[in-house]
Scaffold this motif. Structure first.
Motif, PDB file in Angstrom:
ATOM      1  N   ALA A 284       8.723   9.412   6.425  1.00  0.00           N
ATOM      2  CA  ALA A 284       8.813   9.133   5.153  1.00  0.00           C
ATOM      3  C   ALA A 284       7.726   7.799   4.801  1.00  0.00           C
ATOM      4  CB  ALA A 284       9.954   8.906   4.801  1.00  0.00           C
ATOM      5  N   ALA A 285       7.806   7.005   5.949  1.00  0.00           N
ATOM      6  CA  ALA A 285       6.854   5.874   5.802  1.00  0.00           C
ATOM      7  C   ALA A 285       5.417   5.883   5.434  1.00  0.00           C
ATOM      8  CB  ALA A 285       7.192   4.934   7.170  1.00  0.00           C
ATOM      9  N   ASN A 286       4.965   7.233   5.790  1.00  0.00           N
ATOM     10  CA  ASN A 286       3.483   7.735   5.426  1.00  0.00           C
ATOM     11  C   ASN A 286       3.291   7.450   3.983  1.00  0.00           C
ATOM     12  OD1 ASN A 286       1.895   8.577   7.885  1.00  0.00           O
ATOM     13  ND2 ASN A 286       3.893   9.665   8.100  1.00  0.00           N
ATOM     14  N   PHE A 287       4.333   7.456   3.036  1.00  0.00           N
ATOM     15  CA  PHE A 287       4.112   7.438   1.781  1.00  0.00           C
ATOM     16  C   PHE A 287       5.090   6.364   1.042  1.00  0.00           C
ATOM     17  CE2 PHE A 287       3.956  11.710   3.128  1.00  0.00           C
ATOM     18  CZ  PHE A 287       2.538  12.063   2.907  1.00  0.00           C
TER      19      PHE A 287
ATOM     20  N   ILE B  80      -4.267  -4.865  16.317  1.00  0.00           N
ATOM     21  CA  ILE B  80      -3.524  -5.342  17.181  1.00  0.00           C
ATOM     22  C   ILE B  80      -2.249  -5.187  16.792  1.00  0.00           C
ATOM     23  CG2 ILE B  80      -2.813  -7.419  18.515  1.00  0.00           C
ATOM     24  CD1 ILE B  80      -5.875  -8.343  18.306  1.00  0.00           C
ATOM     25  N   GLY B  81      -1.755  -5.661  15.629  1.00  0.00           N
ATOM     26  CA  GLY B  81      -0.447  -5.548  15.016  1.00  0.00           C
ATOM     27  C   GLY B  81       0.094  -4.216  14.940  1.00  0.00           C
ATOM     28  N   LEU B  82      -0.840  -3.220  14.366  1.00  0.00           N
ATOM     29  CA  LEU B  82      -0.312  -1.768  14.345  1.00  0.00           C
ATOM     30  C   LEU B  82      -0.169  -1.254  15.730  1.00  0.00           C
ATOM     31  CD1 LEU B  82      -0.039   0.822  12.471  1.00  0.00           C
ATOM     32  CD2 LEU B  82      -2.613   1.170  12.872  1.00  0.00           C
ATOM     33  N   VAL B  83      -0.920  -1.456  16.911  1.00  0.00           N
ATOM     34  CA  VAL B  83      -0.907  -1.158  18.124  1.00  0.00           C
ATOM     35  C   VAL B  83       0.501  -1.652  18.796  1.00  0.00           C
ATOM     36  CG1 VAL B  83      -1.732  -1.224  20.484  1.00  0.00           C
ATOM     37  CG2 VAL B  83      -3.507  -0.639  18.595  1.00  0.00           C
ATOM     38  N   SER B  84       0.863  -2.757  18.262  1.00  0.00           N
ATOM     39  CA  SER B  84       2.182  -3.421  19.133  1.00  0.00           C
ATOM     40  C   SER B  84       3.269  -2.835  18.104  1.00  0.00           C
ATOM     41  CB  SER B  84       2.036  -4.817  18.902  1.00  0.00           C
ATOM     42  OG  SER B  84       2.166  -5.427  17.417  1.00  0.00           O
ATOM     43  N   PHE B  85       3.194  -2.519  16.970  1.00  0.00           N
ATOM     44  CA  PHE B  85       4.462  -2.069  16.075  1.00  0.00           C
ATOM     45  C   PHE B  85       4.635  -0.441  16.848  1.00  0.00           C
ATOM     46  CE2 PHE B  85       6.069   0.333  12.422  1.00  0.00           C
ATOM     47  CZ  PHE B  85       7.153  -0.117  12.215  1.00  0.00           C
TER      48      PHE B  85
ATOM     49  N   LEU C 181       0.684  -1.147   0.125  1.00  0.00           N
ATOM     50  CA  LEU C 181       0.203  -0.022   0.145  1.00  0.00           C
ATOM     51  C   LEU C 181       0.853   1.296  -0.210  1.00  0.00           C
ATOM     52  CD1 LEU C 181      -2.748  -1.251   2.656  1.00  0.00           C
ATOM     53  CD2 LEU C 181      -2.772  -1.296   0.333  1.00  0.00           C
ATOM     54  N   HIS C 182       2.280   1.091  -0.023  1.00  0.00           N
ATOM     55  CA  HIS C 182       3.100   2.405   0.065  1.00  0.00           C
ATOM     56  C   HIS C 182       2.895   3.185   1.324  1.00  0.00           C
ATOM     57  CE1 HIS C 182       4.811   2.400  -4.504  1.00  0.00           C
ATOM     58  NE2 HIS C 182       4.547   1.228  -3.923  1.00  0.00           N
ATOM     59  N   ASN C 183       2.363   2.605   2.367  1.00  0.00           N
ATOM     60  CA  ASN C 183       2.379   3.413   3.727  1.00  0.00           C
ATOM     61  C   ASN C 183       2.459   2.278   4.747  1.00  0.00           C
ATOM     62  OD1 ASN C 183       0.743   4.071   5.948  1.00  0.00           O
ATOM     63  ND2 ASN C 183       0.256   5.954   5.023  1.00  0.00           N
ATOM     64  N   LEU C 184       3.685   2.631   5.604  1.00  0.00           N
ATOM     65  CA  LEU C 184       3.881   1.468   6.367  1.00  0.00           C
ATOM     66  C   LEU C 184       2.909   1.169   7.528  1.00  0.00           C
ATOM     67  CD1 LEU C 184       6.119  -0.140   8.029  1.00  0.00           C
ATOM     68  CD2 LEU C 184       6.898   2.025   8.992  1.00  0.00           C
ATOM     69  N   TYR C 185       2.037   2.384   7.903  1.00  0.00           N
ATOM     70  CA  TYR C 185       1.142   1.920   8.912  1.00  0.00           C
ATOM     71  C   TYR C 185      -0.243   1.419   8.490  1.00  0.00           C
ATOM     72  CZ  TYR C 185       4.514   5.441  10.322  1.00  0.00           C
ATOM     73  OH  TYR C 185       5.688   6.077  10.601  1.00  0.00           O
ATOM     74  N   LEU C 186      -0.657   1.871   7.300  1.00  0.00           N
ATOM     75  CA  LEU C 186      -1.596   1.124   6.724  1.00  0.00           C
ATOM     76  C   LEU C 186      -1.352  -0.393   6.199  1.00  0.00           C
ATOM     77  CD1 LEU C 186      -3.378   3.707   4.119  1.00  0.00           C
ATOM     78  CD2 LEU C 186      -4.260   2.644   6.343  1.00  0.00           C
ATOM     79  N   GLN C 187      -0.127  -0.598   5.727  1.00  0.00           N
ATOM     80  CA  GLN C 187       0.093  -1.839   5.359  1.00  0.00           C
ATOM     81  C   GLN C 187       0.451  -2.873   6.693  1.00  0.00           C
ATOM     82  OE1 GLN C 187       1.084  -2.960   2.306  1.00  0.00           O
ATOM     83  NE2 GLN C 187       0.796  -4.931   3.275  1.00  0.00           N
ATOM     84  N   THR C 188       0.719  -2.380   7.812  1.00  0.00           N
ATOM     85  CA  THR C 188       0.804  -2.989   9.101  1.00  0.00           C
ATOM     86  C   THR C 188      -0.593  -3.411   9.882  1.00  0.00           C
ATOM     87  OG1 THR C 188       2.807  -2.071   9.612  1.00  0.00           O
ATOM     88  CG2 THR C 188       1.825  -3.079  11.524  1.00  0.00           C
ATOM     89  N   TRP C 189      -1.191  -2.522   9.340  1.00  0.00           N
ATOM     90  CA  TRP C 189      -2.943  -2.756   9.950  1.00  0.00           C
ATOM     91  C   TRP C 189      -3.401  -3.778   9.122  1.00  0.00           C
ATOM     92  CZ3 TRP C 189      -6.503   1.880  11.314  1.00  0.00           C
ATOM     93  CH2 TRP C 189      -7.568   1.439  12.012  1.00  0.00           C
ATOM     94  N   LEU C 190      -3.433  -3.477   7.528  1.00  0.00           N
ATOM     95  CA  LEU C 190      -3.969  -4.655   6.525  1.00  0.00           C
ATOM     96  C   LEU C 190      -3.455  -6.155   6.918  1.00  0.00           C
ATOM     97  CD1 LEU C 190      -5.369  -5.452   4.085  1.00  0.00           C
ATOM     98  CD2 LEU C 190      -3.381  -4.612   2.808  1.00  0.00           C
TER      99      LEU C 190
END
Length: 435
Positions: A394-397, A348-353, A334-343
């Motif tokens: 930068a990880a937002n993009f 739970i994974g996003l919160v732990s990250f 998804l070219h976004n670290l946070y959306l990718q981690t959530w997906l």
């Protein structure tokens, strides 16, 4: 051979620390080999001495918790889970703690000197690539030179395979090189060389033509500004916000095509302008939108590791039906670290990250307060913290945290920061301890 001496000697660890820092600038294979040997030496040493490693660090447990969430999410995924590959994507997470334990025995400045030399060559190579498109370290038929449209210029990428990996590596390093310019424990010649290095690394970042990398560098510079000139930095941020609004108003409808340029400056201006154009970023916006649609159906535990190619095809169809043609396949993420981690791993994974970074930055700030301004430890803490903030911006993009080269340098910088925290903590509780 005295096997006990072999396993107990710091020299073997020290050798692979050198190879890690040097090779990280040009070879992921050599970097991973170095990390592997550092792991093996640590394991053999603990087995030979028959004692358990220290496991009391809360940051270590948060990291291990994130890895466990990744494994559980992948195990429960209905999309052909691969537990081994999921674990392999996070196998470097012990590196900061290994580096911290090694640097307790010997100071890291000499290693950094060699690292900075290769970082200088690495950055300079990217600048040369920007103007010429050379790929000296590969055979001509295997060249990965990437032109920037029809401008006559190329993306700088060093010996890496992608310009955003190159830029993502440099944005983590750049603030440290700047911070050490102000280290009062270093003499004027060393600080002048750091200035030269910082300018070269900045030129390498610019040559990458990575807009997310440029933004990360800007935010990292703001963090350093809060250390050096806090009031001036806050005023600059306000003025910069007005400038950004003006650029958006001017370039929001600009063409996304990179046309022939008469100068490097014009090519850079085109690239910068494209960052404010909705048309130029339509593909990424639709990737995020389709990813958010998928997240709604996999909210808590996600789809598991590396299941995008199988899952995202269906979620892209509404956007393709509306006339959009994706430039990248569904497997690129998804070219976004946070959306990718959530997906991938759910909320739970996003919160732990996120917990990893919240805990790390909390500890870094506490250590900065304890440190003396412009000492080596203080400069390293500010530099590494700013670099990691730049990376996370930068990880937002982009999602290059999972590029081996970028993840390695991120964890190396985290290891340097943890070393300073550990050193400061030992000085506080033992006043006789000196650097």
């Amino acid at each position: 051979m005295n096997f006990s001496a072999l396993t107990q000697s710091i020299s073997w660890n020290w050798f692979f620390v050198y190879t890690l820092f040097i090779a990280s600038t040009f070879s992921i294979a050599a970097s991973e080999a170095s990390i592997t040997f550092l792991y093996l030496i640590g394991l053999v040493t603990h087995l030979w001495k028959r004692y358990l490693p220290e496991m009391s660090d809360s940051l270590l447990w948060v990291m291990l918790g994130y890895v466990a969430v990744v494994e559980v999410s992948t195990l429960m995924s209905p999309y052909h889970p691969d537990l081994v590959m999921a674990l392999q994507s996070n196998w470097r997470f012990l590196l900061p703690f290994i580096l911290m334990s090694i640097f307790r025995e010997r100071h890291e400045e000499t290693v950094l000197h060699w690292f900075f030399l290769f970082l200088f060559l690495f950055s300079l190579y990217g600048v040369v690539q920007f103007f010429t498109g050379v790929d000296w370290l590969r055979l001509p038929e295997n060249s990965l030179a990437t032109p920037y449209g029809d401008t006559g210029y190329w993306h700088g990428k060093g010996n890496f395979t992608h310009h955003l990996t190159f830029g993502g590596f440099l944005v983590v390093c750049f603030p440290l090189t700047v911070a050490l310019i102000f280290c009062k424990e270093w003499g004027p010649p060393a600080r002048f060389l750091m200035l030269l290095l910082a300018l070269t690394v900045l030129a390498g970042i610019i040559s990458s033509m990575g807009r997310s990398v440029w933004l990360g560098t800007l935010v990292a510079s703001v963090v350093l500004g809060l250390w050096l000139l806090p009031r001036t930095t806050l005023l600059a941020v306000l003025a910069g916000s007005v400038l950004v609004w003006g650029l958006y108003s001017q370039y929001s409808n600009a063409s996304s095509q990179a046309h022939e340029s008469n100068s490097a400056l014009e090519a850079l201006q085109q690239r910068l302008a494209s960052g404010f154009s909705a048309d130029a970023n339509r593909d990424r916006l639709n990737m995020w939108a389709s990813g958010w649609d998928a997240i709604q159906d996999h909210y808590w535990l996600g789809i598991g590791f590396d299941a995008d190619a199988e899952v995202m095809t269906e979620y892209r169809k509404p956007y393709e039906a509306a006339g959009h043609r994706f430039l990248n396949g569904p497997g690129v993420g998804l070219h976004n670290l946070y959306l990718q981690t959530w997906l991938s791993y759910g909320l739970i994974g996003l919160v732990s990250f996120a917990s990893i970074w919240l805990l790390f930055f909390a500890r870094a700030i506490r250590a900065i307060i304890r440190s003396e301004r412009f000492t080596f430890s203080n400069a390293v803490l500010w530099g590494t913290m700013a670099g990691l903030v730049g990376h996370l911006t930068a990880a937002n993009f982009e999602n290059n945290f999972h590029d081996g080269e970028v993840q390695t340098i991120v964890l190396m910088m985290m290891g340097l920061a943890l070393t300073q925290m550990d050193r400061l903590s030992r000085r506080i509780f033992n006043p006789k301890t000196r650097r």
